[in-house]
Design an enzyme around this catalytic site. Structure first.
Site, PDB file in Angstrom:
ATOM      1  N   GLY A   1       0.882  -1.169   0.000  1.00  0.00           N
ATOM      2  CA  GLY A   1       0.000   0.000   0.000  1.00  0.00           C
ATOM      3  C   GLY A   1       0.905   1.200   0.000  1.00  0.00           C
ATOM      4  O   GLY A   1       1.999   1.141  -0.539  1.00  0.00           O
ATOM      5  N   GLU A   2       0.466   2.273   0.605  1.00  0.00           N
ATOM      6  CA  GLU A   2       1.333   3.442   0.721  1.00  0.00           C
ATOM      7  C   GLU A   2       1.854   3.530   2.150  1.00  0.00           C
ATOM      8  O   GLU A   2       1.070   3.708   3.086  1.00  0.00           O
ATOM      9  CB  GLU A   2       0.573   4.702   0.325  1.00  0.00           C
ATOM     10  CG  GLU A   2       0.345   4.832  -1.162  1.00  0.00           C
ATOM     11  CD  GLU A   2       1.643   4.729  -1.970  1.00  0.00           C
ATOM     12  OE1 GLU A   2       2.677   5.285  -1.532  1.00  0.00           O
ATOM     13  OE2 GLU A   2       1.630   4.073  -3.024  1.00  0.00           O
ATOM     14  N   SER A   3       3.165   3.424   2.322  1.00  0.00           N
ATOM     15  CA  SER A   3       3.720   3.338   3.675  1.00  0.00           C
ATOM     16  C   SER A   3       3.441   4.604   4.490  1.00  0.00           C
ATOM     17  O   SER A   3       3.168   4.517   5.682  1.00  0.00           O
ATOM     18  CB  SER A   3       5.219   3.037   3.640  1.00  0.00           C
ATOM     19  OG  SER A   3       5.925   4.063   2.984  1.00  0.00           O
TER      20      SER A   3
ATOM     21  N   HIS B   1       5.211  -8.119  -4.553  1.00  0.00           N
ATOM     22  CA  HIS B   1       3.859  -8.410  -4.067  1.00  0.00           C
ATOM     23  C   HIS B   1       3.425  -9.841  -4.367  1.00  0.00           C
ATOM     24  O   HIS B   1       2.800 -10.087  -5.401  1.00  0.00           O
ATOM     25  CB  HIS B   1       2.866  -7.460  -4.733  1.00  0.00           C
ATOM     26  CG  HIS B   1       3.051  -6.034  -4.348  1.00  0.00           C
ATOM     27  ND1 HIS B   1       2.584  -5.517  -3.169  1.00  0.00           N
ATOM     28  CD2 HIS B   1       3.684  -5.020  -4.978  1.00  0.00           C
ATOM     29  CE1 HIS B   1       2.913  -4.248  -3.083  1.00  0.00           C
ATOM     30  NE2 HIS B   1       3.583  -3.913  -4.175  1.00  0.00           N
TER      31      HIS B   1
ATOM     32  N   CYS C   1       6.479  -5.025   0.360  1.00  0.00           N
ATOM     33  CA  CYS C   1       6.584  -3.689  -0.212  1.00  0.00           C
ATOM     34  C   CYS C   1       6.485  -2.607   0.865  1.00  0.00           C
ATOM     35  O   CYS C   1       7.425  -2.413   1.619  1.00  0.00           O
ATOM     36  CB  CYS C   1       5.561  -3.492  -1.331  1.00  0.00           C
ATOM     37  SG  CYS C   1       5.886  -2.032  -2.349  1.00  0.00           S
TER      38      CYS C   1
ATOM     39  N   ILE D   1       6.025  -2.913  -7.647  1.00  0.00           N
ATOM     40  CA  ILE D   1       5.269  -1.695  -7.925  1.00  0.00           C
ATOM     41  C   ILE D   1       5.823  -0.541  -7.095  1.00  0.00           C
ATOM     42  O   ILE D   1       5.710  -0.550  -5.876  1.00  0.00           O
ATOM     43  CB  ILE D   1       3.771  -1.922  -7.647  1.00  0.00           C
ATOM     44  CG1 ILE D   1       3.255  -2.960  -8.647  1.00  0.00           C
ATOM     45  CG2 ILE D   1       2.994  -0.622  -7.768  1.00  0.00           C
ATOM     46  CD1 ILE D   1       1.881  -3.435  -8.387  1.00  0.00           C
ATOM     47  N   ARG D   2       6.447   0.403  -7.767  1.00  0.00           N
ATOM     48  CA  ARG D   2       7.109   1.514  -7.059  1.00  0.00           C
ATOM     49  C   ARG D   2       7.823   0.956  -5.830  1.00  0.00           C
ATOM     50  O   ARG D   2       7.710   1.465  -4.717  1.00  0.00           O
ATOM     51  CB  ARG D   2       6.076   2.564  -6.638  1.00  0.00           C
ATOM     52  CG  ARG D   2       5.531   3.397  -7.809  1.00  0.00           C
ATOM     53  CD  ARG D   2       4.362   4.285  -7.394  1.00  0.00           C
ATOM     54  NE  ARG D   2       4.608   4.990  -6.149  1.00  0.00           N
ATOM     55  CZ  ARG D   2       5.118   6.221  -6.061  1.00  0.00           C
ATOM     56  NH1 ARG D   2       5.402   6.894  -7.143  1.00  0.00           N
ATOM     57  NH2 ARG D   2       5.316   6.783  -4.895  1.00  0.00           N
TER      58      ARG D   2
ATOM     59  N   GLU E   1       1.063 -11.353  -3.165  1.00  0.00           N
ATOM     60  CA  GLU E   1      -0.398 -11.442  -3.082  1.00  0.00           C
ATOM     61  C   GLU E   1      -1.091 -11.126  -4.404  1.00  0.00           C
ATOM     62  O   GLU E   1      -2.282 -11.367  -4.558  1.00  0.00           O
ATOM     63  CB  GLU E   1      -0.921 -10.525  -1.963  1.00  0.00           C
ATOM     64  CG  GLU E   1      -0.926  -9.025  -2.278  1.00  0.00           C
ATOM     65  CD  GLU E   1       0.431  -8.340  -2.116  1.00  0.00           C
ATOM     66  OE1 GLU E   1       1.448  -9.052  -1.991  1.00  0.00           O
ATOM     67  OE2 GLU E   1       0.463  -7.094  -2.132  1.00  0.00           O
TER      68      GLU E   1
ATOM     69  N   ARG F   1      13.386   3.639  -0.337  1.00  0.00           N
ATOM     70  CA  ARG F   1      12.009   3.733  -0.843  1.00  0.00           C
ATOM     71  C   ARG F   1      11.981   4.072  -2.326  1.00  0.00           C
ATOM     72  O   ARG F   1      12.880   4.729  -2.827  1.00  0.00           O
ATOM     73  CB  ARG F   1      11.226   4.817  -0.087  1.00  0.00           C
ATOM     74  CG  ARG F   1      10.966   4.484   1.362  1.00  0.00           C
ATOM     75  CD  ARG F   1      10.110   5.583   1.999  1.00  0.00           C
ATOM     76  NE  ARG F   1       8.821   5.696   1.306  1.00  0.00           N
ATOM     77  CZ  ARG F   1       8.089   6.802   1.268  1.00  0.00           C
ATOM     78  NH1 ARG F   1       8.511   7.890   1.852  1.00  0.00           N
ATOM     79  NH2 ARG F   1       6.947   6.815   0.628  1.00  0.00           N
TER      80      ARG F   1
END
Lengths: 191, 294
Positions: free
Chosen positions: A46-48, A169, A78, A133-134, A171, A105
């Site tokens: 997600g977004e940390s 990821h 991630c 992803i990023r 998942e 990051r």
């Protein structure tokens, strides 16, 4: 076997599905009290920064640290890897600070640089489909940390005792071998 | 071999935004407030939709100076809007390193017949939809994320609710339908048959569907989550409010805990005057942004 997925933001359902696919029970964790019933915990992608804000707002930080300190296994993917790390490059502070690694990051670039590739992961698979992803990666790993996988010389999966982290990821694909590996870790960690 | 721009990578990026709030910002300062409040991404714009409405005229891609300023200000993903069918605006945004492009009806369409062929791009796209037909057409063109069109810049949630409910109920209908009936359903919706088959097989849309277009309060955000939205876009609401930082945090929390009504009550206290809002019926047809695109 109860595996929690921290459900503040991010790819929560996907993790829950893979946990159930390997025969464990998945619990979506939105409240601190829920941690008590868990055998292991997943910090999802997600977004940390967004997750950290919500962790602070609901006083999750200390209980999560205590969960790890008590020897219960945690798997970060991630953003989850960033949350677990003891050190974040170019930042003065870290989040949970549990795993002896330094992470970078958005280390592969912006979204246009996001990619998928097949990885060899020690003890898990020769050809694991990995979606980045990023993504971050591990810049430096402490002496006790076992490096499980590298992509073009960069550490993208590692284990530090009862902590497991991947930059990618697992998942997002149907491959459950890595989550199976984590569930085995949880089984072997009698707390 | 490493592959970029695959469906998995583009759709996966949107999966990571789930349960989060994406906020419209017009400069670095607002972007930082959004990041600090816990936004999962920001949308870099020259004007928020309500100002676009007020200004009138042709609305285009933002000045790249603004987009660049926002890209440099935050570490969360940055999205930006291109006009419907404007291949070059989209390529420019991709070249600038924008993380997601919104092919958006908020801007004046550049092409009234054709949307972008989004499959050809490495950067992922989000598109608006009002029903399953429109959703399936955009997926067919390669959109990696959907959102309701709603009616942007109005502060009125009614259209977003309509569009979310419509898509959800049509997906349910499709899933329970006999296979023999799918082609006629595709014809009626103007939807690509193969996309409908995929949705029927998977039991859900293959991409996330966020709420957008009229979210003005924390309760609006929670309502959309309850109706099945995967997350929320907030446009004009935040930085048109009296206390943007507080308002932004309240929206983020209401989105995470959308069924915790006591919490939403607390969050909603003392937020100041929300957007005035516009009754959709008072908008003349040419002012309805949702009618743009097909």
């Amino acid at each position: 076997m109860k595996i929690g997925v921290l459900a503040l933001q991010g790819a929560v359902q996907e993790h829950a599905r893979t946990v159930e696919a390997v025969g464990a029970e998945a619990i979506l964790v939105k409240r601190v009290e829920q941690l008590a019933e868990l055998d292991g915990l997943i910090l999802p992608g997600g977004e940390s920064t967004a997750m950290r804000r919500l962790i602070d707002r609901y006083d999750f930080l200390e209980p999560l640290k205590a969960f790890g300190a008590a020897g219960k296994p945690i798997f970060g993917t991630c953003a989850g890897m960033i949350l677990l790390a003891k050190r974040i490059n170019n930042q003065e502070t870290s989040h949970l600070g549990l795993m002896d690694v330094t992470v970078e990051r958005n280390a592969f670039g912006r979204q246009v640089d996001s990619f998928e590739t097949d990885l060899e992961i020690k003890g898990v698979a020769q050809d694991f489909p990995a979606v980045f992803i990023r993504a971050p990666y591990i810049l430096e790993a402490g002496p006790e940390v076992e490096v499980l996988s590298e992509d073009t010389g960069r550490i993208v999966a590692a284990r530090d005792g009862h902590y497991l982290a991947t930059a990618f990821h697992p998942e997002l694909t149907a491959d459950t071998r890595l989550i199976g590996y984590f569930v085995e870790m949880v089984k072997n960690t009698a707390v | 071999m490493a592959k970029t721009g695959t469906d998995l990578v583009k759709r996966g990026m949107a999966e990571m935004q789930k349960g989060g709030v994406i906020m419209d910002v017009v400069n670095a300062e607002q972007a930082k407030i959004a990041e600090e409040a816990g936004a999962v991404a920001v949308m870099a714009l020259e004007r928020v939709p309500s100002d676009i409405r007020a200004a009138g005229g042709v609305a285009r891609m933002a000045d790249p100076t603004i987009t660049e300023e926002v890209l440099n200000a935050v570490s969360i993903p940055v999205m930006a809007k291109a006009r419907i069918g404007h291949i070059v605006e989209a390529r420019v945004l991709e070249a600038m390193g924008v993380d997601y492009i919104d092919e958006s009806e908020v801007l004046t369409p550049a092409d009234e017949e054709y949307h972008l062929n989004k499959s050809e791009f490495t950067v992922p796209f989000v598109c608006g939809s009002r029903d399953l037909g429109e959703a399936a057409r955009r997926i067919g063109e390669g959109a990696s994320m959907l959102r309701t069109k709603g009616e942007p810049g109005t502060g009125n949630i009614v259209e977003a609710v309509r569009h979310m409910r419509k898509v959800q109920s049509q997906v349910r209908k499709l899933i329970s339908m006999d296979l023999d009936e799918v082609m006629t359903f595709a014809k009626d919706l103007g939807a690509p048959y193969d996309v409908l088959l995929q949705i029927r097989e998977a039991g859900k849309l293959p991409v996330v569907n966020f709420a957008a277009g009229g979210v003005a309060t924390p309760a609006d955000a929670a309502l959309m989550m309850q109706l099945g939205a995967d997350g929320v876009f907030v446009g004009s609401g935040i930085f048109k409010s009296d206390n943007p930082a507080k308002f932004a945090k309240a929206i983020v929390e209401a989105t995470t805990h959308y069924q915790d009504y006591k919490l939403i009550a607390e969050l909603s206290k003392g937020l100041g005057t929300p957007m005035k809002g516009i009754d959709i019926a008072s908008l003349s047809p040419e002012d309805r942004m949702q009618e743009r695109g097909w």
